[in-house]
Design an enzyme around this catalytic site. Structure first.
Site: not given
Ligand code: TYM
Length: 344
Positions: A115, A207, A210
């Protein structure tokens, strides 16, 4: 280590463009875990401000993630759905964890490097400390299981390291305060199935994300049936027919991705999908994929749009969820303060 009662926590950032990867990697699993566990599902708005985000967009996105949770089948009466910024204990514990985590640990985080890119002097301190806040999200509820996509694995390992170091550093005080030999559980990531890392529809080496500039790279949860069909028809493939066995997907990232998506949407394995479609060309397979993708995503998108027309209801859900979350987090944070030696 005492047996900690099983509790599920996970979070999704309100950064817009929720997509199929978020659904298959995370939200679909959140829905299933409701049957067996007490669950907390959090809209992690404090994580979203680690990069610039206009306030009006943030507000819209918070409502949209909430709507997506409910539209996908999360029951906010039985389980807890809330936004992170309404429970101050997340930030409080994150500060403590900033003082437990080591610079070297955070320096190794590949997502930060991706990032920040070449711009690492100019990104926010929050983006660097992001994984410590994630650990606090989970551990302020002493959650034991965390459903996430593959991309969060390293952050989950860091959460375990932080929990372990806190337990070690303060072992005597933890015992003296009546918490036995460990205060925090070591949270387990739940990363299983055929779609833990959904890839871009335009490039099987990237990947699904968003922030990809091309909307054709992802299926958004808000896409209608026509958009879903068009994006799948245009998805990149290769000239060979589908193989009959999983080994034949090696070196064919686009084919592997589409087969994984189909399998996850159907609740099947890649093996079973290839037993059905092996030897066929992509046009027939893509038509079947359109059918299952539309059948799953279109009702979710339609329900999200309906829910978005009533922001008052969505905010009511978040407010109620936050009150229930605080009731769990507050005593944990008080205990942490006692363990640390803070006077209160
Ligand atoms: P975020 O908001 O980027 O994504 C949310 C969830 O979606 C999953 N994900 C994917 N899974 C499969 N293929 C993909 N291309 C893909 N893109 C995203 C992510 O793995 C995630 O599970 N840091 C985290 C949010 C967070 C969190 C937490 C998660 C903050 N605190 C505590 C678990 C526990 C994040 O940015 O997810």
């Amino acid at each position: 280590m005492p047996p900690f009662p099983e509790r599920v926590f996970s979070g999704v950032q309100p950064t817009g463009n929720l997509h199929l990867g978020n659904y298959l990697g995370a939200i679909k699993k959140f829905v299933a875990l409701q049957q067996t566990h007490e669950c907390l599902y959090c809209v992690v708005d404090m994580h979203a401000i680690t990069v610039p985000l206009p306030p009006a967009d943030l507000k819209h996105n918070i409502r949209e993630v909430t709507a997506a949770f409910i539209a996908a089948g999360i029951d906010p009466q039985k389980h807890i759905v809330f936004n992170q910024s309404q429970v101050a204990e997340h930030a409080e514990l994150a500060w403590v964890f900033n003082c437990v985590a080591r610079m070297g640990w955070l320096n190794r985080m590949t997502q930060f490097k991706d990032k920040a890119g070449k711009n690492s002097e100019n990104v926010s301190v929050g983006l660097f400390a992001y994984p410590a806040l994630m650990a606090a999200d989970i551990l302020v509820y002493r959650a034991t299981h965390v459903p996430v996509g593959e991309d969060q694995k390293q952050h989950l390992e860091l959460s375990r390291d932080i929990a372990q170091k806190f337990n070690n550093d303060f072992a005597a005080s933890i015992a003296a305060n009546g918490h036995g030999d460990a205060f925090f559980p070591l949270p387990e990531p739940l990363i299983q199935g055929p779609a833990t890392r959904v890839m871009s529809l335009r490039d099987g080496s990237k990947k699904m994300s968003k922030s990809d500039a091309s909307d054709y790279s992802r299926l958004n949860l808000s896409d209608d049936a026509d958009a879903i069909a068009q994006k799948i028809r245009k998805a990149k493939t290769d000239p060979e027919p589908l193989p009959s066995e999983v080994a034949g997907l090696a070196g064919r990232p686009e084919a592997d991705n589409l087969v994984g998506i189909y399998a996850a949407l159907k609740g099947e394995t890649k093996e079973r999908v290839l037993a059905q479609f092996g030897g066929q060309n992509f046009s027939g397979f893509k038509a079947a994929l359109v059918d299952v993708a539309v059948a799953t995503l279109d009702p979710i998108g339609t329900e999200m749009k309906r829910l978005m027309r009533d922001p008052g209801h969505l905010e009511g859900v978040l407010n109620q969820g936050a009150a229930r979350a605080r009731a769990i987090a507050a005593p944990v944070m008080s205990a942490v303060k006692d363990i640390l030696g803070f006077v209160r």
